[in-house]
Enzyme design. Structure first.
Site: not given
Length: 254
Positions: A16, A18, A129, A140, A147, A185, A187, A216, A233
């Protein structure tokens, strides 16, 4: 055989961005970059899988050089597939859901946000997206300070969690998954279009002995949860790049 004993083409490390390679919405540090490219890359195949688009990955990981540094880049949960710096595949949410459903969803979200009372609002509340829609209750275009302030506010008031609950009720007839990632945010994407999507591409073309994932947001509802808990994984929960560096040093015996 230990992980450290595997050859480079036998092990894939997926990251990942962030909270893993960088602090949230921050730029990778020179110290971590030096460690990662000089010590980790020679030992293992490396890839990134993030919810953001490619441009945001460029912003956080020091530009287009990642196209040459990483073996795999999977923006937008792997709905865009990049190998050796070249795009080799892409999925599209409009073709999957249909224009009318997408329009209905966006109209509902905009109405909902217009009536939502949060401490501040800025701009860009929905980001569209290829493989998902990203919804941001404060917009954003907020500053880093704004933030961080909203992130603290959301912990207490659960703005995103409540909004997702309402969306699930309103769009129960549509095959949508909602995933909280980052600080501000969440998704929205079709079922199965989470980060495990990148594993479809990998399994179709490669035979790694081990695939490790570092992320994370690994709790249920977080955007790393599905790939973190996937049996394909070997997963590692981290919170900072320092955690990532420590675990890499241990498993690769650097």
């Amino acid at each position: 055989m230990t992980t450290a004993a595997l050859k480079r083409d036998e092990i894939l490390l997926l990251f990942d961005v962030d909270g893993t390679l960088t602090m949230p919405r921050s730029v990778v540090t020179p110290e971590f970059e030096e460690f990662f490219y000089s010590r980790v890359k020679p030992r293992a195949t490396i890839g990134i899988v993030g919810g953001s688009d490619l441009e945001k990955m460029f912003e956080q990981l020091n530009g287009r050089k990642i196209l040459n540094e990483f073996d795999f880049i999977f923006p937008e949960n792997g709905l865009v597939q990049i190998e050796g710096g070249k795009e080799v595949g892409k999925q599209n949410i409009i073709m999957h859901l249909g224009e009318e459903t997408v329009k209905r969803f966006i109209n509902f979200v905009l109405r909902y946000l217009s009536e939502l009372d949060v401490p501040i609002k800025r701009g860009t509340f929905i980001e569209f997206r290829n493989g998902m829609m990203n919804v941001c209750p404060i917009g954003r275009q907020c500053t880093r300070e704004e933030r961080n302030m909203f992130a603290e506010y959301d912990i207490e008031h659960k703005v995103r969690e409540k909004m997702i609950k309402d969306l699930k009720q309103e769009f129960a007839d549509v095959d949508l998954t909602y995933s909280i990632g980052g600080q501000i945010s969440f998704d929205v994407f079709p079922h199965g279009w989470d980060k495990t999507y990148c594993l479809r591409h990998i399994e179709a073309h490669y035979k790694f002995k081990e695939i490790h994932f570092f992320g994370d947001k690994t709790e249920p509802g977080g955007n790393d949860y599905e790939i973190y808990s996937d049996p394909r994984t070997i997963s590692h929960r981290v919170y900072t790049p320092k955690d990532t560096q420590r675990i890499l040093t241990e498993i690769l015996e650097l």
